[in-house]
Design a protein around this motif. Structure first.
Motif, PDB file in Angstrom:
ATOM      1  N   ILE A 252     -98.093   3.705  -3.227  1.00 43.21           N
ATOM      2  CA  ILE A 252     -97.436   4.210  -3.932  1.00 43.21           C
ATOM      3  C   ILE A 252     -95.860   4.306  -3.856  1.00 43.21           C
ATOM      4  O   ILE A 252     -95.260   4.962  -2.622  1.00 43.21           O
ATOM      5  CB  ILE A 252     -97.358   4.215  -5.508  1.00 43.21           C
ATOM      6  CG1 ILE A 252     -96.418   4.735  -6.611  1.00 43.21           C
ATOM      7  CG2 ILE A 252     -97.900   5.912  -4.918  1.00 43.21           C
ATOM      8  CD1 ILE A 252     -96.996   4.725  -7.873  1.00 43.21           C
ATOM      9  N   ALA A 253     -94.731   3.088  -3.646  1.00 39.34           N
ATOM     10  CA  ALA A 253     -93.348   3.428  -2.966  1.00 39.34           C
ATOM     11  C   ALA A 253     -91.985   3.177  -4.597  1.00 39.34           C
ATOM     12  O   ALA A 253     -92.709   2.292  -5.490  1.00 39.34           O
ATOM     13  CB  ALA A 253     -93.303   2.418  -2.170  1.00 39.34           C
ATOM     14  N   ALA A 254     -91.464   4.288  -4.685  1.00 41.45           N
ATOM     15  CA  ALA A 254     -90.653   4.114  -5.985  1.00 41.45           C
ATOM     16  C   ALA A 254     -89.101   3.830  -5.023  1.00 41.45           C
ATOM     17  O   ALA A 254     -88.845   5.085  -4.253  1.00 41.45           O
ATOM     18  CB  ALA A 254     -91.230   4.959  -6.590  1.00 41.45           C
ATOM     19  N   ALA A 255     -88.749   4.249  -6.176  1.00 45.62           N
ATOM     20  CA  ALA A 255     -86.529   3.868  -6.043  1.00 45.62           C
ATOM     21  C   ALA A 255     -86.608   5.799  -6.521  1.00 45.62           C
ATOM     22  O   ALA A 255     -85.771   6.313  -5.877  1.00 45.62           O
ATOM     23  CB  ALA A 255     -86.432   2.786  -6.691  1.00 45.62           C
ATOM     24  N   THR A 256     -87.388   6.457  -6.765  1.00 49.21           N
ATOM     25  CA  THR A 256     -86.676   7.998  -7.288  1.00 49.21           C
ATOM     26  C   THR A 256     -87.786   8.383  -7.729  1.00 49.21           C
ATOM     27  O   THR A 256     -89.205   8.021  -7.868  1.00 49.21           O
ATOM     28  CB  THR A 256     -86.032   7.578  -9.002  1.00 49.21           C
ATOM     29  OG1 THR A 256     -86.526   7.582 -10.086  1.00 49.21           O
ATOM     30  CG2 THR A 256     -84.638   6.863  -8.688  1.00 49.21           C
ATOM     31  N   GLU A 257     -87.764   9.636  -7.657  1.00 49.28           N
ATOM     32  CA  GLU A 257     -88.655  10.514  -7.884  1.00 49.28           C
ATOM     33  C   GLU A 257     -89.330  10.224  -9.388  1.00 49.28           C
ATOM     34  O   GLU A 257     -90.622  10.961  -9.624  1.00 49.28           O
ATOM     35  CB  GLU A 257     -88.525  11.880  -7.216  1.00 49.28           C
ATOM     36  CG  GLU A 257     -89.293  13.250  -6.629  1.00 49.28           C
ATOM     37  CD  GLU A 257     -88.700  14.263  -6.248  1.00 49.28           C
ATOM     38  OE1 GLU A 257     -89.736  15.617  -6.462  1.00 49.28           O
ATOM     39  OE2 GLU A 257     -88.032  14.184  -6.369  1.00 49.28           O
ATOM     40  N   GLN A 258     -88.784  10.194 -10.236  1.00 48.41           N
ATOM     41  CA  GLN A 258     -89.417  10.359 -11.427  1.00 48.41           C
ATOM     42  C   GLN A 258     -89.551   9.262 -11.705  1.00 48.41           C
ATOM     43  O   GLN A 258     -90.727   9.576 -12.252  1.00 48.41           O
ATOM     44  CB  GLN A 258     -87.751  10.651 -12.760  1.00 48.41           C
ATOM     45  CG  GLN A 258     -86.787  11.877 -12.097  1.00 48.41           C
ATOM     46  CD  GLN A 258     -85.755  11.193 -11.332  1.00 48.41           C
ATOM     47  OE1 GLN A 258     -85.766  10.421 -10.486  1.00 48.41           O
ATOM     48  NE2 GLN A 258     -84.786  11.831 -12.263  1.00 48.41           N
ATOM     49  N   LEU A 259     -89.310   8.017 -11.389  1.00 49.74           N
ATOM     50  CA  LEU A 259     -90.038   6.964 -11.657  1.00 49.74           C
ATOM     51  C   LEU A 259     -91.451   7.453 -10.704  1.00 49.74           C
ATOM     52  O   LEU A 259     -92.836   7.315 -11.087  1.00 49.74           O
ATOM     53  CB  LEU A 259     -89.870   5.653 -10.605  1.00 49.74           C
ATOM     54  CG  LEU A 259     -90.014   4.496 -11.244  1.00 49.74           C
ATOM     55  CD1 LEU A 259     -90.865   4.246 -12.578  1.00 49.74           C
ATOM     56  CD2 LEU A 259     -89.496   3.375 -10.546  1.00 49.74           C
ATOM     57  N   HIS A 260     -91.131   7.605  -9.420  1.00 50.22           N
ATOM     58  CA  HIS A 260     -92.451   7.933  -8.458  1.00 50.22           C
ATOM     59  C   HIS A 260     -93.749   9.319  -9.293  1.00 50.22           C
ATOM     60  O   HIS A 260     -95.137   8.519  -9.913  1.00 50.22           O
ATOM     61  CB  HIS A 260     -92.546   8.458  -7.288  1.00 50.22           C
ATOM     62  CG  HIS A 260     -93.209   8.977  -6.584  1.00 50.22           C
ATOM     63  ND1 HIS A 260     -94.108   9.900  -6.807  1.00 50.22           N
ATOM     64  CD2 HIS A 260     -94.852   7.802  -5.485  1.00 50.22           C
ATOM     65  CE1 HIS A 260     -95.038   9.951  -6.171  1.00 50.22           C
ATOM     66  NE2 HIS A 260     -95.162   9.372  -5.160  1.00 50.22           N
ATOM     67  N   GLU A 261     -93.475  10.132  -9.833  1.00 54.44           N
ATOM     68  CA  GLU A 261     -93.687  10.925 -10.674  1.00 54.44           C
ATOM     69  C   GLU A 261     -94.465   9.944 -12.106  1.00 54.44           C
ATOM     70  O   GLU A 261     -96.416  10.465 -12.402  1.00 54.44           O
ATOM     71  CB  GLU A 261     -93.147  12.009 -10.947  1.00 54.44           C
ATOM     72  CG  GLU A 261     -92.594  13.003  -9.622  1.00 54.44           C
ATOM     73  CD  GLU A 261     -92.005  13.922  -9.964  1.00 54.44           C
ATOM     74  OE1 GLU A 261     -91.632  14.236 -11.910  1.00 54.44           O
ATOM     75  OE2 GLU A 261     -90.864  14.707  -9.222  1.00 54.44           O
ATOM     76  N   GLU A 262     -94.471   9.462 -12.631  1.00 55.41           N
ATOM     77  CA  GLU A 262     -95.033   9.187 -13.893  1.00 55.41           C
ATOM     78  C   GLU A 262     -95.513   7.671 -13.708  1.00 55.41           C
ATOM     79  O   GLU A 262     -96.519   7.808 -14.168  1.00 55.41           O
ATOM     80  CB  GLU A 262     -93.317   8.304 -14.838  1.00 55.41           C
ATOM     81  CG  GLU A 262     -94.181   7.575 -15.985  1.00 55.41           C
ATOM     82  CD  GLU A 262     -92.804   6.766 -16.643  1.00 55.41           C
ATOM     83  OE1 GLU A 262     -93.493   5.861 -17.639  1.00 55.41           O
ATOM     84  OE2 GLU A 262     -91.786   6.659 -16.002  1.00 55.41           O
ATOM     85  N   ALA A 263     -95.117   7.319 -12.322  1.00 52.58           N
ATOM     86  CA  ALA A 263     -96.247   6.095 -12.358  1.00 52.58           C
ATOM     87  C   ALA A 263     -97.534   6.430 -11.423  1.00 52.58           C
ATOM     88  O   ALA A 263     -98.365   6.545 -11.877  1.00 52.58           O
ATOM     89  CB  ALA A 263     -95.521   5.048 -11.167  1.00 52.58           C
TER      90      ALA A 263
END
Length: 273
Positions: A252-263
């Protein structure tokens, strides 16, 4: 949060950069010269479809030669040919055409991937799409994105919520069992999902046009060269359980830490149901 890794002592950023570019230059004739031509396609799987062409094999051979000319003692792990072992802590990772299905279909979202790992951690990476003239190059924690040789700004977006996330996965068929349930739930919550982009999706994430990439069943050659690019752009990439992603698997690759955590939370909760 960026997790950039500086180049190790004794191996300069310049030497790494020159080798990555030399590999891309060496591959370009084999790939671009055969793109949108009538190529013979072999299937590497007896069940299913995993295409390979002469362009894949020849491009990897040329990349290997470019690396060996500069670092003959380093290891090389490639998609098409056997691993070259090393007594050093360095391994070059090669996927000469990531997205061969796109390549044989004339769709310019494939790319040449070359990366370098040190003690198993990705420290440098390149993705080149020669048909569009684009290159993403990350060395020493710094990212350079060019289009036809001109520099283009590149950084991840500021999206923090899944409901606002432009999301991508190469093929939903890669998800089975609990992973399929998890993907289905995440897909339902994302703003939109685009398919079939292979390595190009990760670089669009690094340029702020896609916010989240979620995949399963990846090999090391599919993801290791992309990790430094994403991290240097300010993004985060892990496995679904939060570990380092160099070996592939569920990523999983995400733009922000918050988005990564939610996903990650959505994926985890869906697999537990």
């Amino acid at each position: 949060m960026s997790m950039t890794i500086s180049s190790p002592a004794g191996l300069s950023d310049e030497a790494i950069t020159q080798t990555l570019i030399a590999g891309a230059d060496a591959a370009r004739t084999s790939t671009l010269g055969r793109f949108r031509t009538q190529l013979a396609v072999d299937n590497k799987f007896s069940s299913g479809f995993d295409p390979v062409t002469e362009a894949d094999r020849e491009a990897e051979t040329r990349i290997r030669e470019a690396i060996a000319a500069r670092f003959p003692d380093h290891g090389i792990i490639g998609e098409e040919w056997d691993t070259k072992d090393t007594t050093t802590r360095f391994n070059w990772i090669i996927d000469p055409i990531d997205g061969t299905r796109a390549f044989i279909s004339g769709v310019p979202v494939w790319g040449t991937l070359i990366g370098l790992t040190y003690q198993g951690k990705a420290i440098a990476g390149l993705m080149e799409q020669p048909f569009t003239g684009e290159r993403w190059l990350a060395v020493g924690g710094r990212l350079e994105h060019t289009h036809n040789g001109a520099r283009v700004p590149a950084a991840v977006s500021a999206v923090t919520r899944l409901s606002q996330a432009r999301t991508s996965t190469t093929n939903p068929d890669m998800f089975t069992g609990p992973h399929l349930s998890a993907w289905t739930e995440l897909n339902a919550r994302a703003l939109q999902v685009r398919y079939g982009l292979d390595c190009y999706a990760y670089c669009l994430l690094a340029s702020g046009h896609i916010d989240l990439v979620v995949e399963a069943g990846l090999k090391d050659v599919d993801i290791a060269p992309l990790i430094p690019i994403i991290e240097a752009a300010g993004g985060i990439v892990t496995t679904w359980d939060g570990g380092r992603a160099e070996m592939g698997g569920t990523c999983i690759a995400a733009a922000t830490e918050q988005l990564h955590e939610e996903a990650m939370r959505v994926l985890r909760d869906a697999m537990l149901e």
